[in-house]
Design a protein around this motif. Structure first.
Motif, PDB file in Angstrom:
ATOM      1  N   MET A   1      54.532  90.088  27.650  1.00  0.00           N
ATOM      2  CA  MET A   1      54.781  89.214  28.807  1.00  0.00           C
ATOM      3  C   MET A   1      54.995  90.043  30.072  1.00  0.00           C
ATOM      4  O   MET A   1      55.785  90.971  30.105  1.00  0.00           O
ATOM      5  N   THR A   2      54.245  89.693  31.107  1.00  0.00           N
ATOM      6  CA  THR A   2      54.385  90.444  32.358  1.00  0.00           C
ATOM      7  C   THR A   2      55.541  89.855  33.137  1.00  0.00           C
ATOM      8  O   THR A   2      55.394  88.898  33.886  1.00  0.00           O
ATOM      9  N   ALA A   3      56.698  90.419  32.946  1.00  0.00           N
ATOM     10  CA  ALA A   3      57.894  89.858  33.566  1.00  0.00           C
ATOM     11  C   ALA A   3      57.999  90.257  35.028  1.00  0.00           C
ATOM     12  O   ALA A   3      58.501  89.499  35.837  1.00  0.00           O
ATOM     13  N   GLU A   4      57.518  91.424  35.393  1.00  0.00           N
ATOM     14  CA  GLU A   4      57.844  91.939  36.727  1.00  0.00           C
ATOM     15  C   GLU A   4      56.854  91.575  37.818  1.00  0.00           C
ATOM     16  O   GLU A   4      57.149  91.700  38.981  1.00  0.00           O
ATOM     17  N   GLY A   5      55.647  91.115  37.460  1.00  0.00           N
ATOM     18  CA  GLY A   5      54.716  90.798  38.545  1.00  0.00           C
ATOM     19  C   GLY A   5      53.596  89.902  38.088  1.00  0.00           C
ATOM     20  O   GLY A   5      53.425  89.631  36.907  1.00  0.00           O
ATOM     21  N   GLY A   6      52.852  89.429  39.082  1.00  0.00           N
ATOM     22  CA  GLY A   6      51.673  88.638  38.766  1.00  0.00           C
ATOM     23  C   GLY A   6      51.981  87.198  38.444  1.00  0.00           C
ATOM     24  O   GLY A   6      53.093  86.699  38.667  1.00  0.00           O
ATOM     25  N   LEU A   7      50.954  86.550  37.939  1.00  0.00           N
ATOM     26  CA  LEU A   7      50.994  85.104  37.769  1.00  0.00           C
ATOM     27  C   LEU A   7      50.688  84.800  36.307  1.00  0.00           C
ATOM     28  O   LEU A   7      49.856  85.441  35.686  1.00  0.00           O
ATOM     29  N   ARG A   8      51.398  83.818  35.775  1.00  0.00           N
ATOM     30  CA  ARG A   8      51.196  83.480  34.365  1.00  0.00           C
ATOM     31  C   ARG A   8      51.150  81.968  34.233  1.00  0.00           C
ATOM     32  O   ARG A   8      52.118  81.281  34.552  1.00  0.00           O
ATOM     33  N   LEU A   9      50.007  81.415  33.828  1.00  0.00           N
ATOM     34  CA  LEU A   9      49.863  79.973  33.655  1.00  0.00           C
ATOM     35  C   LEU A   9      49.709  79.683  32.171  1.00  0.00           C
ATOM     36  O   LEU A   9      48.935  80.345  31.486  1.00  0.00           O
ATOM     37  N   ARG A  10      50.432  78.679  31.700  1.00  0.00           N
ATOM     38  CA  ARG A  10      50.354  78.338  30.277  1.00  0.00           C
ATOM     39  C   ARG A  10      50.244  76.820  30.084  1.00  0.00           C
ATOM     40  O   ARG A  10      51.114  76.074  30.540  1.00  0.00           O
ATOM     41  N   GLY A  11      49.167  76.402  29.451  1.00  0.00           N
ATOM     42  CA  GLY A  11      49.017  75.007  29.016  1.00  0.00           C
ATOM     43  C   GLY A  11      49.087  73.975  30.140  1.00  0.00           C
ATOM     44  O   GLY A  11      49.658  72.901  29.954  1.00  0.00           O
ATOM     45  N   LEU A  12      48.508  74.304  31.314  1.00  0.00           N
ATOM     46  CA  LEU A  12      48.627  73.367  32.438  1.00  0.00           C
ATOM     47  C   LEU A  12      47.807  72.107  32.192  1.00  0.00           C
ATOM     48  O   LEU A  12      46.618  72.170  31.916  1.00  0.00           O
ATOM     49  N   ARG A  13      48.507  70.976  32.293  1.00  0.00           N
ATOM     50  CA  ARG A  13      47.847  69.681  32.164  1.00  0.00           C
ATOM     51  C   ARG A  13      48.205  68.816  33.351  1.00  0.00           C
ATOM     52  O   ARG A  13      49.351  68.808  33.795  1.00  0.00           O
ATOM     53  N   LYS A  14      47.192  68.087  33.867  1.00  0.00           N
ATOM     54  CA  LYS A  14      47.440  67.203  34.997  1.00  0.00           C
ATOM     55  C   LYS A  14      46.434  66.066  34.980  1.00  0.00           C
ATOM     56  O   LYS A  14      45.232  66.297  34.862  1.00  0.00           O
ATOM     57  N   SER A  15      46.941  64.841  35.064  1.00  0.00           N
ATOM     58  CA  SER A  15      46.057  63.679  35.151  1.00  0.00           C
ATOM     59  C   SER A  15      46.365  62.908  36.418  1.00  0.00           C
ATOM     60  O   SER A  15      47.518  62.862  36.855  1.00  0.00           O
ATOM     61  N   PHE A  16      45.348  62.312  37.016  1.00  0.00           N
ATOM     62  CA  PHE A  16      45.550  61.337  38.080  1.00  0.00           C
ATOM     63  C   PHE A  16      45.143  59.996  37.493  1.00  0.00           C
ATOM     64  O   PHE A  16      43.954  59.752  37.287  1.00  0.00           O
ATOM     65  N   GLY A  17      46.125  59.165  37.194  1.00  0.00           N
ATOM     66  CA  GLY A  17      45.818  57.915  36.513  1.00  0.00           C
ATOM     67  C   GLY A  17      45.204  58.213  35.151  1.00  0.00           C
ATOM     68  O   GLY A  17      45.756  58.983  34.383  1.00  0.00           O
ATOM     69  N   ALA A  18      44.048  57.608  34.901  1.00  0.00           N
ATOM     70  CA  ALA A  18      43.421  57.795  33.591  1.00  0.00           C
ATOM     71  C   ALA A  18      42.576  59.066  33.547  1.00  0.00           C
ATOM     72  O   ALA A  18      42.092  59.449  32.486  1.00  0.00           O
ATOM     73  N   MET A  19      42.403  59.721  34.722  1.00  0.00           N
ATOM     74  CA  MET A  19      41.504  60.863  34.760  1.00  0.00           C
ATOM     75  C   MET A  19      42.243  62.176  34.506  1.00  0.00           C
ATOM     76  O   MET A  19      43.125  62.553  35.279  1.00  0.00           O
ATOM     77  N   ALA A  20      41.888  62.843  33.422  1.00  0.00           N
ATOM     78  CA  ALA A  20      42.497  64.134  33.101  1.00  0.00           C
ATOM     79  C   ALA A  20      41.763  65.213  33.881  1.00  0.00           C
ATOM     80  O   ALA A  20      40.582  65.455  33.652  1.00  0.00           O
ATOM     81  N   VAL A  21      42.465  65.823  34.861  1.00  0.00           N
ATOM     82  CA  VAL A  21      41.811  66.807  35.727  1.00  0.00           C
ATOM     83  C   VAL A  21      41.998  68.220  35.169  1.00  0.00           C
ATOM     84  O   VAL A  21      41.085  69.039  35.205  1.00  0.00           O
ATOM     85  N   LEU A  22      43.183  68.503  34.658  1.00  0.00           N
ATOM     86  CA  LEU A  22      43.425  69.773  33.964  1.00  0.00           C
ATOM     87  C   LEU A  22      43.782  69.446  32.522  1.00  0.00           C
ATOM     88  O   LEU A  22      44.669  68.633  32.264  1.00  0.00           O
TER      89      LEU A  22
ATOM     90  N   PHE B   1      53.479  75.328  32.198  1.00  0.00           N
ATOM     91  CA  PHE B   1      54.336  75.944  33.216  1.00  0.00           C
ATOM     92  C   PHE B   1      53.622  77.082  33.922  1.00  0.00           C
ATOM     93  O   PHE B   1      52.601  77.596  33.463  1.00  0.00           O
ATOM     94  N   VAL B   2      54.163  77.417  35.103  1.00  0.00           N
ATOM     95  CA  VAL B   2      53.648  78.508  35.934  1.00  0.00           C
ATOM     96  C   VAL B   2      54.782  79.480  36.173  1.00  0.00           C
ATOM     97  O   VAL B   2      55.905  79.063  36.476  1.00  0.00           O
ATOM     98  N   GLN B   3      54.510  80.768  35.993  1.00  0.00           N
ATOM     99  CA  GLN B   3      55.496  81.796  36.357  1.00  0.00           C
ATOM    100  C   GLN B   3      54.878  82.714  37.395  1.00  0.00           C
ATOM    101  O   GLN B   3      53.725  83.133  37.259  1.00  0.00           O
TER     102      GLN B   3
END
Lengths: 261, 267
Positions: free
Chosen positions: A1-22, A62-64
């Protein structure tokens, strides 16, 4: 795990209404890395960036950034949405450049840049102004400090927007199709500034249609379609020898119609 | 005629048609005749007008009219901004409450609202420990009626101003670490003021004239004073002209102030 820098995205999900965008996006961006995200319109690229800095709340995942959770805090085994103030503080680590520039139209180029450092970080106005003038010079707009956004061309506005993001000294810069709203002859000046930043070791995530820029500047290219990352890897490999047939088809399409969105 | 050397020919601009002169002459005649009959009417006593124009009760009335106007504007702006923010919020209860307020206070005629506040004691004889009639003076009833009504109108005007600021600028403010409240203060409000000012000037003039409605409850404004005076001396037209003169003076000053403010906001 890169604790000290950078960006870490895990399992991002996003829907707008019925439409799953992520539909479950994982991505790691190391400090100093330049990642270009490509893919057809509606593939979820822009939503991805807006979710990364919590302009849109996530449905799951989540996003770190620099090891810090953005917009949420873990408590009794779940993620609770943070207070606005805490979210704002985590957001500070990410600068964002928008397709439509989104400069504050009642403020001069200089004041657009100094507003955040003075109001949000509470830094000394004189010191901030000197720094803002240096930033303007760095994006090639030294003589335009006192102009309002409406008096600048699209390319100039976008360079001010980049300087505004840089003034907050972010650890990551997010670019949401930064050249898509520009006249063709103005694209080059913005890409040149972005190339400089990449050369100076800025960590960048760039959603773009400029395959040429991705080939030249990106360390990693990510191809997204229908809300998932289809393929990602070293720019050279993904752009020249894609594993996925969908990536290959998209690249072939873009190369045939370089103007197509 | 040869036009090859047209550059040497003198240009004579068209003067307009004869019909313009005819229309102009008719208008001057009609307006002049009206003014003449009013000014020279034996039923109109100019001495009375001169006598009352700067008299103490009339001046007090002008003062009350001005105080009411600014108080109404103040209440309307504060409450209106609050209502506008509620309607823009993501809270369905706040949105419904603000919409309901605007629907009600914009829907009920102003004079009905003023008379209602004046007669509040019939509904609530006491307010806490105090007698309602001791608290709700005609002046306070006038201020409540005007202010609450005005807030409904200003809420919509202010909301229109908010909508004129592109949402992307709020996004941008959030990405440089501002909270929503900070973004509203630093980005949305200053830009919406420019959009709101012209409508606000108009609204100010409407309020100024609207204060005359409080004469139905004896609110002490210019119109109330004029009525009180002509109730005693029966010089109705003379005192209405005194009031007319003052309203026109105040509205003219307001118009000048608006032009000054708009120029200042544009700079």
């Amino acid at each position: 795990m890169t604790a000290e820098g950078g960006l870490r995205l895990r399992g991002l999900r996003k829907s707008f209404g019925a439409m799953a965008v992520l539909r479950g996006v994982d991505l790691d961006v190391a400090p100093g890395e330049v990642v270009c995200v490509i893919g057809p319109s509606g593939s979820g690229k822009s939503t991805l960036l807006r979710c990364v800095n919590h302009l849109e709340p996530l449905d799951a995942g989540f996003v770190q950034v620099d090891g810090l959770l953005v917009g949420y805090e873990p408590r009794d085994g779940r993620l609770h949405e943070s207070s606005e103030r805490d979210t704002a503080r985590a957001r500070l680590r990410m600068g964002m450049v928008f397709q439509q520039f989104n400069l504050f139209s009642h403020l001069s180029a200089l004041r657009n840049i100094t507003l955040g450092p003075v109001k949000v970080l509470g830094r000394d106005p004189a010191e901030v102004e000197a720094e803002a003038r240096e930033l303007l010079a760095r994006v090639g707009l030294a003589g335009h400090a006192d102009k309002l956004p409406g008096q600048l061309s699209g390319g100039q506005q976008q360079r001010v927007a980049i300087a505004r993001a840089l003034a907050m000294r972010p650890s990551v810069l997010l670019f949401d199709e930064p050249t898509s709203a520009l006249d063709p002859e103005l694209v080059g000046e913005v890409l040149a500034v972005m190339r400089d930043l990449a050369d100076q070791g800025m960590t960048m995530v760039v959603v773009t249609h400029e395959i040429g820029f991705a080939a030249d500047v990106a360390d990693t290219v990510v191809f997204m379609d229908e809300g998932v990352i289809v393929e990602s890897g070293p720019a050279d490999r993904v752009l020249r020898h894609p594993d996925s047939a969908r990536t290959a088809a998209f690249l072939a399409h873009v190369r045939r119609h370089p103007e197509a969105d | 005629m040869m036009l090859e050397n047209a550059h040497t020919l003198e240009v004579v601009r068209r003067r307009g048609y004869a019909s313009r002169w005819v229309v102009g002459a008719v208008l001057v005649a009609v307006v002049g005749w009206l003014a003449y009959t009013v000014v020279t009417s034996p039923n109109l006593d100019w001495v009375v007008i001169g006598q009352y124009f700067l008299s103490t009760p009339v001046m007090e009335g002008v003062g009350t009219t001005l105080v009411l106007t600014f108080a109404t504007l103040g209440i309307g702006l504060v409450l209106g901004a609050l209502l506008a923010m509620m309607r823009q919020s993501h809270n369905p209860v706040a949105i419904a409450a603000a919409s309901g307020y605007i629907w009600f206070f914009r829907g009920v005629p102003l004079v009905v609202q003023i008379v209602f506040w004046f007669n509040l004691s019939l509904l609530f004889p006491t307010l806490g420990f105090a007698q309602t009639n001791a608290v709700i003076t005609p002046f306070l009833a006038a201020m409540l009626g005007l202010g609450l009504h005005e807030a409904a109108y200003l809420a919509e005007i202010i909301r229109g101003g908010f909508l004129a600021v592109p949402g992307g600028q709020v996004d941008a403010a959030l990405t440089i670490g501002m909270t929503r409240a900070q973004a509203t203060r630093a980005i949305v409000l200053p830009q919406s003021v420019r959009v709101i000012l012209p409508a606000l000037g108009n609204q100010f003039i409407l309020i100024l004239k609207g204060t005359s409605l409080v004469s139905v409850i004896g609110g002490g404004d210019l119109m109330t004073r004029a009525q009180q005076i002509y109730g005693q001396n029966y010089q109705v037209i003379a005192l209405l002209l005194v009031a007319t003169g003052w309203y026109l003076i105040l509205v003219t000053l307001a118009g000048l102030g608006q032009r000054f403010l708009e120029r200042w906001a544009a700079a």
